[in-house]
Design a protein around this motif. Structure first.
Motif, short mmCIF file in Angstrom:
data_model
loop_
_atom_site.label_atom_id
_atom_site.label_comp_id
_atom_site.label_asym_id
_atom_site.label_seq_id
_atom_site.Cartn_x
_atom_site.Cartn_y
_atom_site.Cartn_z
N ARG A 18 41.93 48.53 50.22
CA ARG A 18 40.59 47.97 50.01
C ARG A 18 39.73 48.95 49.19
O ARG A 18 38.99 48.54 48.30
CB ARG A 18 39.93 47.64 51.34
CG ARG A 18 40.56 46.44 52.04
CD ARG A 18 39.76 45.98 53.25
NE ARG A 18 39.68 46.99 54.30
CZ ARG A 18 40.58 47.17 55.25
NH1 ARG A 18 41.66 46.41 55.29
NH2 ARG A 18 40.42 48.10 56.17
N ALA A 19 39.85 50.24 49.48
CA ALA A 19 39.09 51.25 48.73
C ALA A 19 39.55 51.28 47.27
O ALA A 19 38.72 51.42 46.36
CB ALA A 19 39.24 52.62 49.37
N ALA A 20 40.85 51.15 47.04
CA ALA A 20 41.37 51.13 45.67
C ALA A 20 40.84 49.92 44.91
O ALA A 20 40.46 50.03 43.73
CB ALA A 20 42.89 51.14 45.68
N ALA A 21 40.78 48.77 45.58
CA ALA A 21 40.24 47.57 44.95
C ALA A 21 38.76 47.77 44.61
O ALA A 21 38.29 47.35 43.54
CB ALA A 21 40.44 46.36 45.85
N ASP A 22 38.02 48.41 45.50
CA ASP A 22 36.61 48.71 45.23
C ASP A 22 36.47 49.62 44.01
O ASP A 22 35.58 49.42 43.17
CB ASP A 22 35.94 49.36 46.44
CG ASP A 22 35.74 48.40 47.59
OD1 ASP A 22 35.81 47.16 47.37
OD2 ASP A 22 35.51 48.88 48.73
N ALA A 23 37.33 50.62 43.91
CA ALA A 23 37.28 51.53 42.75
C ALA A 23 37.60 50.77 41.47
O ALA A 23 36.96 51.00 40.43
CB ALA A 23 38.25 52.69 42.95
N ASP A 24 38.56 49.86 41.53
CA ASP A 24 38.88 49.06 40.35
C ASP A 24 37.71 48.16 39.94
O ASP A 24 37.43 48.01 38.75
CB ASP A 24 40.13 48.21 40.60
CG ASP A 24 41.41 49.04 40.64
OD1 ASP A 24 41.40 50.19 40.16
OD2 ASP A 24 42.42 48.52 41.17
N ARG A 25 37.04 47.58 40.94
CA ARG A 25 35.85 46.76 40.62
C ARG A 25 34.75 47.62 39.99
O ARG A 25 34.09 47.20 39.04
CB ARG A 25 35.33 46.05 41.86
CG ARG A 25 36.11 44.80 42.22
CD ARG A 25 35.42 43.98 43.30
NE ARG A 25 35.45 44.64 44.60
CZ ARG A 25 36.48 44.64 45.42
NH1 ARG A 25 37.58 44.00 45.09
NH2 ARG A 25 36.42 45.26 46.58
N ALA A 26 34.57 48.83 40.50
CA ALA A 26 33.57 49.73 39.93
C ALA A 26 33.92 50.07 38.50
O ALA A 26 33.05 50.08 37.62
CB ALA A 26 33.46 50.99 40.78
N ALA A 27 35.19 50.34 38.25
CA ALA A 27 35.62 50.64 36.88
C ALA A 27 35.31 49.47 35.96
O ALA A 27 34.83 49.66 34.83
CB ALA A 27 37.11 50.97 36.85
N GLY A 28 35.55 48.26 36.44
CA GLY A 28 35.25 47.08 35.63
C GLY A 28 33.76 46.97 35.32
O GLY A 28 33.37 46.60 34.22
N ARG A 29 32.94 47.32 36.31
CA ARG A 29 31.49 47.27 36.09
C ARG A 29 31.05 48.31 35.06
O ARG A 29 30.19 48.04 34.22
CB ARG A 29 30.75 47.47 37.40
CG ARG A 29 30.87 46.27 38.30
CD ARG A 29 30.02 46.42 39.55
NE ARG A 29 30.34 45.37 40.49
CZ ARG A 29 30.83 45.57 41.70
NH1 ARG A 29 31.02 46.80 42.14
NH2 ARG A 29 31.11 44.56 42.49
#
Length: 97
Positions: A18-29
């Motif tokens: 879940r934390a990795a997915a959050d980091a990926d979403r942040a990178a996308g932003r």
């Protein structure tokens, strides 16, 4: 603590996913922000500020992607440890054999 060691390791791996997915979403932003940012005028100082802002966003994008990848790798290692722990015979099982 409730649950076996394997269950706790798998739960920790799920949390890391879940934390990795959050980091990926942040990178996308960060990436989207870079695409959406425009210079605030045509002056040299405005272009310099825009260039610095874009460089900062690019660096955060890379940082977030690296964090996501490392976190995902760690989740995989925890899952492998959980499988290894689950399949490892206990002392009691070894003595009964």
């Amino acid at each position: 603590m409730a649950g076996s060691t394997s269950e706790r390791l798998n739960a920790a791996a799920d949390a890391l996913d879940r934390a990795a997915a959050d980091a990926d979403r942040a990178a996308g932003r960060f990436s989207e922000a870079r695409l959406e940012s425009t210079p605030w005028g045509i002056s040299a100082p405005a272009r310099e500020i825009a260039a610095r802002w874009e460089a900062a966003l690019a660096a955060r994008d890379i940082d977030a992607r690296m964090l996501g990848d490392a976190t995902s790798d760690l989740a995989g290692q925890l899952r492998m440890a959980a499988r290894g722990h689950h399949h490892r015979p206990t002392i009691a099982t070894a003595l009964l054999s």
